[in-house]
Write a protein that holds these residues in place. Structure first.
Motif, PDB file in Angstrom:
ATOM      1  N   LEU A 247      -1.403  -9.132  12.688  1.00 27.68           N
ATOM      2  CA  LEU A 247      -1.721  -9.077  10.683  1.00 27.68           C
ATOM      3  C   LEU A 247      -1.284  -7.567  10.799  1.00 27.68           C
ATOM      4  O   LEU A 247      -2.769  -6.822  11.384  1.00 27.68           O
ATOM      5  CB  LEU A 247      -2.217 -10.032  10.090  1.00 27.68           C
ATOM      6  N   LEU A 248      -0.497  -7.277  10.099  1.00 22.84           N
ATOM      7  CA  LEU A 248      -0.851  -5.904   9.560  1.00 22.84           C
ATOM      8  C   LEU A 248      -1.060  -5.766   7.823  1.00 22.84           C
ATOM      9  O   LEU A 248      -0.084  -6.343   7.511  1.00 22.84           O
ATOM     10  CB  LEU A 248      -0.183  -4.838  10.348  1.00 22.84           C
ATOM     11  N   ALA A 249      -1.884  -5.108   7.109  1.00 26.93           N
ATOM     12  CA  ALA A 249      -1.928  -4.649   5.772  1.00 26.93           C
ATOM     13  C   ALA A 249      -1.850  -3.556   5.274  1.00 26.93           C
ATOM     14  O   ALA A 249      -2.785  -2.663   5.678  1.00 26.93           O
ATOM     15  CB  ALA A 249      -2.792  -5.712   5.336  1.00 26.93           C
ATOM     16  N   VAL A 250      -0.663  -3.079   5.071  1.00 30.13           N
ATOM     17  CA  VAL A 250      -0.810  -1.445   4.306  1.00 30.13           C
ATOM     18  C   VAL A 250      -1.211  -1.475   3.250  1.00 30.13           C
ATOM     19  O   VAL A 250      -0.923  -1.870   2.372  1.00 30.13           O
ATOM     20  CB  VAL A 250       0.236  -0.851   4.369  1.00 30.13           C
ATOM     21  N   ILE A 251      -2.552  -1.326   2.735  1.00 28.73           N
ATOM     22  CA  ILE A 251      -2.553  -1.689   1.045  1.00 28.73           C
ATOM     23  C   ILE A 251      -3.672  -0.222   0.501  1.00 28.73           C
ATOM     24  O   ILE A 251      -4.501  -0.373   0.178  1.00 28.73           O
ATOM     25  CB  ILE A 251      -3.663  -2.989   1.061  1.00 28.73           C
ATOM     26  N   PRO A 252      -3.085   0.709   0.635  1.00 26.23           N
ATOM     27  CA  PRO A 252      -3.148   2.344   0.048  1.00 26.23           C
ATOM     28  C   PRO A 252      -3.728   1.645  -1.663  1.00 26.23           C
ATOM     29  O   PRO A 252      -3.144   0.737  -2.218  1.00 26.23           O
ATOM     30  CB  PRO A 252      -2.510   2.958   0.363  1.00 26.23           C
ATOM     31  N   ASP A 253      -4.015   2.835  -1.889  1.00 23.89           N
ATOM     32  CA  ASP A 253      -3.874   3.427  -3.672  1.00 23.89           C
ATOM     33  C   ASP A 253      -2.623   3.421  -3.781  1.00 23.89           C
ATOM     34  O   ASP A 253      -2.528   4.193  -2.977  1.00 23.89           O
ATOM     35  CB  ASP A 253      -5.535   4.001  -3.782  1.00 23.89           C
ATOM     36  N   PRO A 254      -2.906   3.998  -5.543  1.00 24.76           N
ATOM     37  CA  PRO A 254      -1.404   4.647  -5.728  1.00 24.76           C
ATOM     38  C   PRO A 254      -1.133   5.977  -5.320  1.00 24.76           C
ATOM     39  O   PRO A 254      -2.442   6.792  -5.417  1.00 24.76           O
ATOM     40  CB  PRO A 254      -1.405   4.379  -7.299  1.00 24.76           C
ATOM     41  N   VAL A 255       0.265   5.870  -5.254  1.00 26.08           N
ATOM     42  CA  VAL A 255       0.612   7.849  -4.968  1.00 26.08           C
ATOM     43  C   VAL A 255       0.685   8.650  -6.902  1.00 26.08           C
ATOM     44  O   VAL A 255       1.308   7.716  -7.554  1.00 26.08           O
ATOM     45  CB  VAL A 255       2.447   7.845  -4.405  1.00 26.08           C
ATOM     46  N   THR A 256       0.171   9.849  -6.766  1.00 28.18           N
ATOM     47  CA  THR A 256       0.360  10.338  -8.211  1.00 28.18           C
ATOM     48  C   THR A 256       0.892  11.694  -7.625  1.00 28.18           C
ATOM     49  O   THR A 256       0.473  12.633  -7.311  1.00 28.18           O
ATOM     50  CB  THR A 256      -1.381  10.038  -8.953  1.00 28.18           C
TER      51      THR A 256
ATOM     52  N   ALA B  17       4.731  -0.641  -8.734  1.00 31.06           N
ATOM     53  CA  ALA B  17       3.774  -1.159  -8.628  1.00 31.06           C
ATOM     54  C   ALA B  17       5.394  -2.138  -7.625  1.00 31.06           C
ATOM     55  O   ALA B  17       5.983  -2.993  -8.304  1.00 31.06           O
ATOM     56  CB  ALA B  17       2.816  -2.221  -8.231  1.00 31.06           C
ATOM     57  N   MET B  18       5.086  -1.782  -5.371  1.00 29.92           N
ATOM     58  CA  MET B  18       5.401  -3.686  -5.311  1.00 29.92           C
ATOM     59  C   MET B  18       4.736  -4.358  -4.177  1.00 29.92           C
ATOM     60  O   MET B  18       4.179  -3.726  -3.583  1.00 29.92           O
ATOM     61  CB  MET B  18       6.630  -3.356  -4.770  1.00 29.92           C
ATOM     62  N   VAL B  19       4.871  -5.531  -3.834  1.00 30.32           N
ATOM     63  CA  VAL B  19       4.361  -6.263  -2.841  1.00 30.32           C
ATOM     64  C   VAL B  19       4.704  -6.988  -1.778  1.00 30.32           C
ATOM     65  O   VAL B  19       5.788  -7.397  -2.953  1.00 30.32           O
ATOM     66  CB  VAL B  19       2.829  -7.229  -3.732  1.00 30.32           C
ATOM     67  N   VAL B  20       4.940  -7.334  -1.093  1.00 26.81           N
ATOM     68  CA  VAL B  20       5.083  -7.765   0.001  1.00 26.81           C
ATOM     69  C   VAL B  20       4.613  -8.556   0.997  1.00 26.81           C
ATOM     70  O   VAL B  20       3.780  -8.066   1.873  1.00 26.81           O
ATOM     71  CB  VAL B  20       6.322  -6.753   1.034  1.00 26.81           C
ATOM     72  N   LEU B  21       4.797  -9.929   1.252  1.00 23.58           N
ATOM     73  CA  LEU B  21       4.200 -10.760   2.255  1.00 23.58           C
ATOM     74  C   LEU B  21       5.038 -11.184   3.250  1.00 23.58           C
ATOM     75  O   LEU B  21       5.532 -12.271   2.160  1.00 23.58           O
ATOM     76  CB  LEU B  21       3.471 -11.956   0.467  1.00 23.58           C
ATOM     77  N   LEU B  22       4.754 -11.266   4.046  1.00 22.81           N
ATOM     78  CA  LEU B  22       5.670 -12.345   5.245  1.00 22.81           C
ATOM     79  C   LEU B  22       4.820 -12.232   6.508  1.00 22.81           C
ATOM     80  O   LEU B  22       3.802 -11.979   6.799  1.00 22.81           O
ATOM     81  CB  LEU B  22       6.452 -11.053   5.706  1.00 22.81           C
ATOM     82  N   GLY B  23       5.408 -13.372   6.687  1.00 14.61           N
ATOM     83  CA  GLY B  23       4.743 -14.447   7.758  1.00 14.61           C
ATOM     84  C   GLY B  23       4.194 -15.636   7.514  1.00 14.61           C
ATOM     85  O   GLY B  23       3.992 -15.783   6.524  1.00 14.61           O
TER      86      GLY B  23
ATOM     87  N   TYR C 176      -4.819  -2.317 -10.828  1.00 17.41           N
ATOM     88  CA  TYR C 176      -5.877  -2.572  -9.192  1.00 17.41           C
ATOM     89  C   TYR C 176      -6.138  -4.727 -10.404  1.00 17.41           C
ATOM     90  O   TYR C 176      -6.665  -4.941  -8.960  1.00 17.41           O
ATOM     91  CB  TYR C 176      -7.398  -1.917 -10.054  1.00 17.41           C
ATOM     92  N   THR C 177      -6.277  -5.166 -11.214  1.00 13.03           N
ATOM     93  CA  THR C 177      -6.679  -6.077 -11.101  1.00 13.03           C
ATOM     94  C   THR C 177      -6.073  -7.225 -10.845  1.00 13.03           C
ATOM     95  O   THR C 177      -6.249  -8.479  -9.894  1.00 13.03           O
ATOM     96  CB  THR C 177      -7.195  -6.534 -12.952  1.00 13.03           C
ATOM     97  N   PHE C 178      -4.291  -7.182 -11.389  1.00 14.60           N
ATOM     98  CA  PHE C 178      -3.781  -7.836 -10.614  1.00 14.60           C
ATOM     99  C   PHE C 178      -3.373  -7.890  -9.541  1.00 14.60           C
ATOM    100  O   PHE C 178      -3.757  -9.100  -8.251  1.00 14.60           O
ATOM    101  CB  PHE C 178      -2.096  -7.479 -10.841  1.00 14.60           C
ATOM    102  N   LEU C 179      -4.034  -6.761  -8.028  1.00 12.27           N
ATOM    103  CA  LEU C 179      -3.527  -7.160  -7.129  1.00 12.27           C
ATOM    104  C   LEU C 179      -5.125  -7.248  -6.550  1.00 12.27           C
ATOM    105  O   LEU C 179      -5.518  -8.607  -5.256  1.00 12.27           O
ATOM    106  CB  LEU C 179      -3.061  -5.745  -6.273  1.00 12.27           C
ATOM    107  N   ARG C 180      -5.718  -7.133  -6.925  1.00 14.23           N
ATOM    108  CA  ARG C 180      -7.440  -8.059  -6.569  1.00 14.23           C
ATOM    109  C   ARG C 180      -8.018  -8.915  -6.634  1.00 14.23           C
ATOM    110  O   ARG C 180      -8.287  -9.786  -5.951  1.00 14.23           O
ATOM    111  CB  ARG C 180      -8.894  -7.333  -7.313  1.00 14.23           C
TER     112      ARG C 180
ATOM    113  N   GLY D 209     -11.625  -9.471   6.677  1.00 10.55           N
ATOM    114  CA  GLY D 209     -13.177  -9.257   6.281  1.00 10.55           C
ATOM    115  C   GLY D 209     -14.089  -8.791   4.923  1.00 10.55           C
ATOM    116  O   GLY D 209     -14.801  -9.467   4.018  1.00 10.55           O
ATOM    117  N   VAL D 210     -12.848  -8.324   4.086  1.00  7.77           N
ATOM    118  CA  VAL D 210     -13.328  -7.793   2.931  1.00  7.77           C
ATOM    119  C   VAL D 210     -12.378  -8.236   1.968  1.00  7.77           C
ATOM    120  O   VAL D 210     -11.137  -8.154   2.544  1.00  7.77           O
ATOM    121  CB  VAL D 210     -13.691  -6.375   2.651  1.00  7.77           C
ATOM    122  N   ALA D 211     -11.461  -8.787   0.190  1.00  9.46           N
ATOM    123  CA  ALA D 211     -11.065  -8.542   0.185  1.00  9.46           C
ATOM    124  C   ALA D 211     -10.445  -7.316  -0.191  1.00  9.46           C
ATOM    125  O   ALA D 211     -10.942  -6.338  -0.809  1.00  9.46           O
ATOM    126  CB  ALA D 211     -11.370  -9.816  -1.829  1.00  9.46           C
ATOM    127  N   PRO D 212      -8.812  -6.598  -0.118  1.00 10.67           N
ATOM    128  CA  PRO D 212      -8.292  -5.686  -0.818  1.00 10.67           C
ATOM    129  C   PRO D 212      -8.519  -5.361  -2.170  1.00 10.67           C
ATOM    130  O   PRO D 212      -9.035  -6.333  -3.226  1.00 10.67           O
ATOM    131  CB  PRO D 212      -7.235  -5.588  -0.460  1.00 10.67           C
TER     132      PRO D 212
END
Length: 315
Positions: free
Chosen positions: A122-131, A214-220, A293-297, A308-311
């Motif tokens: 499992l790899l999770a790429v969960i950065p803050d946004p680009v500004t 924003a875009m969220v991809v979930l696979l697997g 942020y609220t949506f993602l959280r 171990g920690v919620a994104p």
């Protein structure tokens, strides 16, 4: 530290040698746990691997991707190669939004990530946004190599700029490309976002009041229940927000509705992809960064047992 391998981990030969990445990370099983067995970074990239994030029982490795100076300077070219071995879990994140500073002439700031996710990993790429700051030029490409039972989370998002200071969609260009390749070569997901200032219509005119994309991809297989929950929640949320107003007859009839009703502050949609629907992509536009942020959280909270920690729990 000298690099002796190309992005896929094989020894480099004279015929296939590529420019040295600015960052290389390899995560492998060590005594039954995910561990970083190789980590290299050079200016302007910095990679922090904290010894502990969340309870030790999660067994996840966290990687914090930073740049010196707190942002990407015009002309910077950053490339990172990440390998997550079979059965391992890793999360890549940032400590704040990725700031892209003003362009010098026609110079473009670039970031490239190439990641390989092993079997049952499992790899999770969960950065803050680009500004992007005013006049900035930014290009980003992310390529993920997965197997049939790899698990992948991608959050790719950006803001209109320093909009609270009046700088809205004032950058020159923004491009983000995401490729997911099955078994090295078979395209599974190809996506590209491009925003450029036009002579007839500016980015700000096209984006109206929205400040975040924003875009969220979930696979697997490990993420199937999260996909299902997100699709259900988005469907319910949007059915309420986009429901047309009703009116009844008689003295209590509803007031006439305006010709141009106010748009929802956040709009989202979900779509499956892959031959058997093994993946899902969610797309979001919103007026404020905090609403995303609220949506993602909320929608990614179910990743806590894996990571171990919620994104975005501290955002």
């Amino acid at each position: 530290m000298e690099l002796d391998a190309v992005a896929d981990g094989r020894p480099a030969t004279a015929s296939e040698a590529t420019p040295t990445p600015t960052g290389v990370v390899r995560v492998e099983k060590v005594r039954g746990r995910s561990a970083v067995t190789r980590c290299f970074a050079k200016y302007p990239l910095k990679i922090i691997v904290p010894s502990k994030v969340g309870p030790a029982s999660s067994g996840a490795v966290w990687l914090y991707i930073l740049t010196y100076g707190g942002g990407i300077v015009s002309g910077d070219k950053i490339s990172c190669a990440v390998t997550v071995g079979d059965g391992c879990t890793a999360a890549m994140t940032t400590q704040a939004s990725t700031k892209v500073y003003k362009a010098v002439g026609s110079k473009c700031s670039e970031q490239v990530l190439e990641a390989t996710v092993g079997k049952d990993a499992l790899l999770a790429v969960i950065p803050d946004p680009v500004t992007c700051f005013s006049t900035a030029r930014y290009y980003q490409k992310q390529v993920f190599h997965v197997s049939g039972d790899s698990n992948l989370v991608i959050v790719d998002w950006f803001t209109s700029g320093r909009y609270e200071s009046g700088e809205k969609w004032d950058f020159n260009s923004y491009k983000s490309v995401n490729h997911i390749l099955l078994e090295e070569y078979q395209p599974l997901f190809i996506d590209s976002v491009l925003l450029e200032q036009g002579s007839n219509c500016t980015i700000a005119e096209r984006m109206q009041e929205y400040n975040v994309v924003a875009m969220v991809v979930l696979l697997g297989p490990k993420l199937k229940h999260i996909q299902d929950e997100m699709q259900d929640e988005v469907k319910k949320m949007m059915s309420v927000q986009l429901r047309p107003p009703t009116s009844g007859g008689g003295r209590y009839a509803a007031r006439p509705q305006p010709l141009h009703p106010q748009r929802p502050p956040l709009v989202a949609s979900c779509s499956p992809f892959g031959r058997t629907g093994t993946g899902m992509v969610a797309r979001i536009v919103a007026v404020s960064t905090e609403s995303v942020y609220t949506f993602l959280r909320h929608r990614l909270a179910a990743l806590e047992p894996f990571l171990g920690v919620a994104p975005y729990s501290s955002s």
